[in-house]
Scaffold this motif. Structure first.
Motif, PDB file in Angstrom:
ATOM      1  N   LEU A  46      49.392  33.439  -3.481  1.00  0.00           N
ATOM      2  CA  LEU A  46      48.843  32.110  -3.763  1.00  0.00           C
ATOM      3  C   LEU A  46      49.932  31.094  -4.096  1.00  0.00           C
ATOM      4  O   LEU A  46      49.683  29.882  -4.075  1.00  0.00           O
ATOM      5  CB  LEU A  46      47.847  32.183  -4.925  1.00  0.00           C
ATOM      6  CG  LEU A  46      46.646  33.118  -4.726  1.00  0.00           C
ATOM      7  CD1 LEU A  46      45.753  33.080  -5.955  1.00  0.00           C
ATOM      8  CD2 LEU A  46      45.857  32.730  -3.484  1.00  0.00           C
ATOM      9  N   LYS A  47      51.114  31.581  -4.429  1.00  0.00           N
ATOM     10  CA  LYS A  47      52.230  30.681  -4.757  1.00  0.00           C
ATOM     11  C   LYS A  47      53.486  31.100  -3.989  1.00  0.00           C
ATOM     12  O   LYS A  47      54.594  31.107  -4.529  1.00  0.00           O
ATOM     13  CB  LYS A  47      52.488  30.699  -6.268  1.00  0.00           C
ATOM     14  CG  LYS A  47      52.545  32.086  -6.884  1.00  0.00           C
ATOM     15  CD  LYS A  47      52.770  32.018  -8.389  1.00  0.00           C
ATOM     16  CE  LYS A  47      52.887  33.422  -8.970  1.00  0.00           C
ATOM     17  NZ  LYS A  47      53.190  33.414 -10.418  1.00  0.00           N
ATOM     18  N   THR A  48      53.261  31.420  -2.705  1.00  0.00           N
ATOM     19  CA  THR A  48      54.345  31.937  -1.872  1.00  0.00           C
ATOM     20  C   THR A  48      55.507  30.967  -1.771  1.00  0.00           C
ATOM     21  O   THR A  48      56.668  31.339  -1.966  1.00  0.00           O
ATOM     22  CB  THR A  48      53.823  32.256  -0.456  1.00  0.00           C
ATOM     23  OG1 THR A  48      52.783  33.225  -0.556  1.00  0.00           O
ATOM     24  CG2 THR A  48      54.939  32.816   0.411  1.00  0.00           C
ATOM     25  N   ARG A  49      55.212  29.704  -1.472  1.00  0.00           N
ATOM     26  CA  ARG A  49      56.295  28.741  -1.261  1.00  0.00           C
ATOM     27  C   ARG A  49      57.152  28.553  -2.506  1.00  0.00           C
ATOM     28  O   ARG A  49      58.381  28.489  -2.425  1.00  0.00           O
ATOM     29  CB  ARG A  49      55.731  27.401  -0.798  1.00  0.00           C
ATOM     30  CG  ARG A  49      55.229  27.446   0.649  1.00  0.00           C
ATOM     31  CD  ARG A  49      54.730  26.100   1.109  1.00  0.00           C
ATOM     32  NE  ARG A  49      54.346  26.159   2.522  1.00  0.00           N
ATOM     33  CZ  ARG A  49      54.910  25.444   3.473  1.00  0.00           C
ATOM     34  NH1 ARG A  49      55.870  24.595   3.189  1.00  0.00           N
ATOM     35  NH2 ARG A  49      54.513  25.561   4.727  1.00  0.00           N
ATOM     36  N   ALA A  50      56.514  28.476  -3.662  1.00  0.00           N
ATOM     37  CA  ALA A  50      57.270  28.316  -4.907  1.00  0.00           C
ATOM     38  C   ALA A  50      58.140  29.541  -5.180  1.00  0.00           C
ATOM     39  O   ALA A  50      59.303  29.422  -5.587  1.00  0.00           O
ATOM     40  CB  ALA A  50      56.322  28.065  -6.069  1.00  0.00           C
ATOM     41  N   ASN A  51      57.577  30.736  -4.946  1.00  0.00           N
ATOM     42  CA  ASN A  51      58.338  31.963  -5.176  1.00  0.00           C
ATOM     43  C   ASN A  51      59.514  32.075  -4.210  1.00  0.00           C
ATOM     44  O   ASN A  51      60.613  32.481  -4.600  1.00  0.00           O
ATOM     45  CB  ASN A  51      57.428  33.185  -5.014  1.00  0.00           C
ATOM     46  CG  ASN A  51      56.410  33.306  -6.134  1.00  0.00           C
ATOM     47  OD1 ASN A  51      56.582  32.721  -7.195  1.00  0.00           O
ATOM     48  ND2 ASN A  51      55.348  34.042  -5.900  1.00  0.00           N
ATOM     49  N   LEU A  52      59.271  31.730  -2.952  1.00  0.00           N
ATOM     50  CA  LEU A  52      60.330  31.856  -1.950  1.00  0.00           C
ATOM     51  C   LEU A  52      61.454  30.860  -2.193  1.00  0.00           C
ATOM     52  O   LEU A  52      62.613  31.136  -1.877  1.00  0.00           O
ATOM     53  CB  LEU A  52      59.756  31.663  -0.546  1.00  0.00           C
ATOM     54  CG  LEU A  52      58.808  32.758  -0.050  1.00  0.00           C
ATOM     55  CD1 LEU A  52      58.388  32.488   1.391  1.00  0.00           C
ATOM     56  CD2 LEU A  52      59.440  34.133  -0.154  1.00  0.00           C
ATOM     57  N   GLY A  79      63.206  23.562   8.746  1.00  0.00           N
ATOM     58  CA  GLY A  79      63.601  24.349   7.591  1.00  0.00           C
ATOM     59  C   GLY A  79      62.953  25.725   7.632  1.00  0.00           C
ATOM     60  O   GLY A  79      61.961  25.944   8.341  1.00  0.00           O
ATOM     61  N   CYS A  80      63.483  26.648   6.871  1.00  0.00           N
ATOM     62  CA  CYS A  80      62.994  28.034   6.918  1.00  0.00           C
ATOM     63  C   CYS A  80      61.718  28.239   6.101  1.00  0.00           C
ATOM     64  O   CYS A  80      61.101  29.312   6.182  1.00  0.00           O
ATOM     65  CB  CYS A  80      64.068  28.989   6.401  1.00  0.00           C
ATOM     66  SG  CYS A  80      65.538  29.063   7.450  1.00  0.00           S
ATOM     67  N   SER A  83      55.123  32.024   6.320  1.00  0.00           N
ATOM     68  CA  SER A  83      54.135  32.679   7.186  1.00  0.00           C
ATOM     69  C   SER A  83      54.396  34.175   7.262  1.00  0.00           C
ATOM     70  O   SER A  83      53.468  34.990   7.166  1.00  0.00           O
ATOM     71  CB  SER A  83      54.187  32.066   8.594  1.00  0.00           C
ATOM     72  OG  SER A  83      53.855  30.694   8.553  1.00  0.00           O
ATOM     73  N   PHE A  84      55.671  34.548   7.419  1.00  0.00           N
ATOM     74  CA  PHE A  84      56.036  35.968   7.458  1.00  0.00           C
ATOM     75  C   PHE A  84      55.671  36.651   6.144  1.00  0.00           C
ATOM     76  O   PHE A  84      55.112  37.744   6.127  1.00  0.00           O
ATOM     77  CB  PHE A  84      57.531  36.108   7.731  1.00  0.00           C
ATOM     78  CG  PHE A  84      58.030  37.519   7.688  1.00  0.00           C
ATOM     79  CD1 PHE A  84      58.002  38.310   8.821  1.00  0.00           C
ATOM     80  CD2 PHE A  84      58.512  38.074   6.500  1.00  0.00           C
ATOM     81  CE1 PHE A  84      58.455  39.623   8.784  1.00  0.00           C
ATOM     82  CE2 PHE A  84      58.961  39.381   6.458  1.00  0.00           C
ATOM     83  CZ  PHE A  84      58.927  40.161   7.602  1.00  0.00           C
ATOM     84  N   PHE A  88      53.058  39.789   5.494  1.00  0.00           N
ATOM     85  CA  PHE A  88      53.630  41.013   4.923  1.00  0.00           C
ATOM     86  C   PHE A  88      52.925  41.390   3.621  1.00  0.00           C
ATOM     87  O   PHE A  88      52.520  42.542   3.425  1.00  0.00           O
ATOM     88  CB  PHE A  88      55.127  40.806   4.694  1.00  0.00           C
ATOM     89  CG  PHE A  88      55.853  42.024   4.202  1.00  0.00           C
ATOM     90  CD1 PHE A  88      56.145  43.068   5.069  1.00  0.00           C
ATOM     91  CD2 PHE A  88      56.255  42.134   2.882  1.00  0.00           C
ATOM     92  CE1 PHE A  88      56.818  44.195   4.627  1.00  0.00           C
ATOM     93  CE2 PHE A  88      56.923  43.256   2.428  1.00  0.00           C
ATOM     94  CZ  PHE A  88      57.212  44.286   3.306  1.00  0.00           C
ATOM     95  N   LEU A  89      52.763  40.406   2.732  1.00  0.00           N
ATOM     96  CA  LEU A  89      52.120  40.676   1.442  1.00  0.00           C
ATOM     97  C   LEU A  89      50.625  40.937   1.604  1.00  0.00           C
ATOM     98  O   LEU A  89      50.050  41.741   0.863  1.00  0.00           O
ATOM     99  CB  LEU A  89      52.351  39.506   0.491  1.00  0.00           C
ATOM    100  CG  LEU A  89      53.816  39.268   0.077  1.00  0.00           C
ATOM    101  CD1 LEU A  89      53.923  38.010  -0.774  1.00  0.00           C
ATOM    102  CD2 LEU A  89      54.378  40.467  -0.674  1.00  0.00           C
ATOM    103  N   ASP A  90      49.991  40.264   2.574  1.00  0.00           N
ATOM    104  CA  ASP A  90      48.575  40.523   2.850  1.00  0.00           C
ATOM    105  C   ASP A  90      48.354  41.981   3.232  1.00  0.00           C
ATOM    106  O   ASP A  90      47.379  42.613   2.804  1.00  0.00           O
ATOM    107  CB  ASP A  90      48.069  39.624   3.980  1.00  0.00           C
ATOM    108  CG  ASP A  90      47.812  38.196   3.506  1.00  0.00           C
ATOM    109  OD1 ASP A  90      47.887  37.958   2.291  1.00  0.00           O
ATOM    110  OD2 ASP A  90      47.542  37.338   4.359  1.00  0.00           O
TER     111      ASP A  90
END
Length: 224
Positions: free
Chosen positions: A110-116, A165-166, A172-173, A177-179
């Protein structure tokens, strides 16, 4: 006569054990990847696995093996209910444990972008370059954030500015993967729930059989 109720329980118990084996093997394989050399192919997975609760998964698998062992006396001694009750309580513990691990991974999605963003900033230029090459991108948000990191994909600032940007492809990857990981965890929880139902049915069946034996003994039909 074959006891179909007990056979169903045994089948569910075996699937439960297989789930524990998958947890242990998966955790050990993940740990080996984390401690191994990062390559163009495995760099994204390794970074994501670093935030996975690996020790919790290993402890969970140990609980599964203990729970399976507790079921064996209940299977061998057809009149026994004590071992099955202990087994049932442990199944509940395992299910809750696995559910918590799965929810932890799901919450991270739910907070993928912040974590990445934090994860990206913690990496060396070499690892960032691997990610840029893997996803054909430059920088995290864009080629200037973080500062330009030249490699075979982002050869010059001008070339890098024309690439995305990455954050998009990496997010998305990561989500896919986490799903997969938390869906697998929830699948194991479903097996736990089925086993718990089977345990309850076997306990009820044995209780009924014991009740009928007592009635027969009272009426003098025990030896017939």
């Amino acid at each position: 006569m074959v006891n179909k109720i007990l056979l169903t329980f045994v089948a569910a118990d075996v699937f439960f054990l297989v789930g524990g084996v998958l947890l242990l093997v998966g955790s050990l394989v993940m740990s080996a990847k984390i401690n191994g050399t990062k390559t163009l192919e495995n760099a994204p997975q390794v970074l994501l696995l670093n935030v996975f609760p690996m020790r919790a998964a290993i402890v969970n698998s140990v609980f599964v093996f203990i729970t399976f062992v507790l079921s064996l006396p209940g299977i061998i001694f057809s009149d026994n209910r004590l071992w099955l009750k202990a087994h049932g309580y442990m199944v509940v513990v395992c299910a809750i444990f696995t559910l918590v691990v799965g929810l932890r991974v799901w919450f991270d999605t739910l907070k993928t972008r912040a974590n990445l963003s934090s994860l990206w900033g913690q990496q060396t230029p070499q690892v960032q370059s691997l990610l840029q090459q893997r996803f054909d991108c430059c920088g995290y948000l864009n080629s200037t954030f973080p500062p330009f990191q030249p490699d075979s994909v982002c050869t010059t600032p001008l070339v890098a500015a024309q690439k995305q940007g990455c954050v998009g492809p990496f997010s998305s990857f990561a989500n896919v993967f986490l799903d997969f990981i938390f869906t697998a965890d929830f699948g194991i929880v479903a097996i736990d729930a089925i086993l718990l139902l089977c345990t309850a049915v076997v306990l009820k069946d044995r209780k009924e059989r014991e009740r009928y034996r007592l009635i027969d003994a009272k009426n003098g039909f025990l030896g017939i």
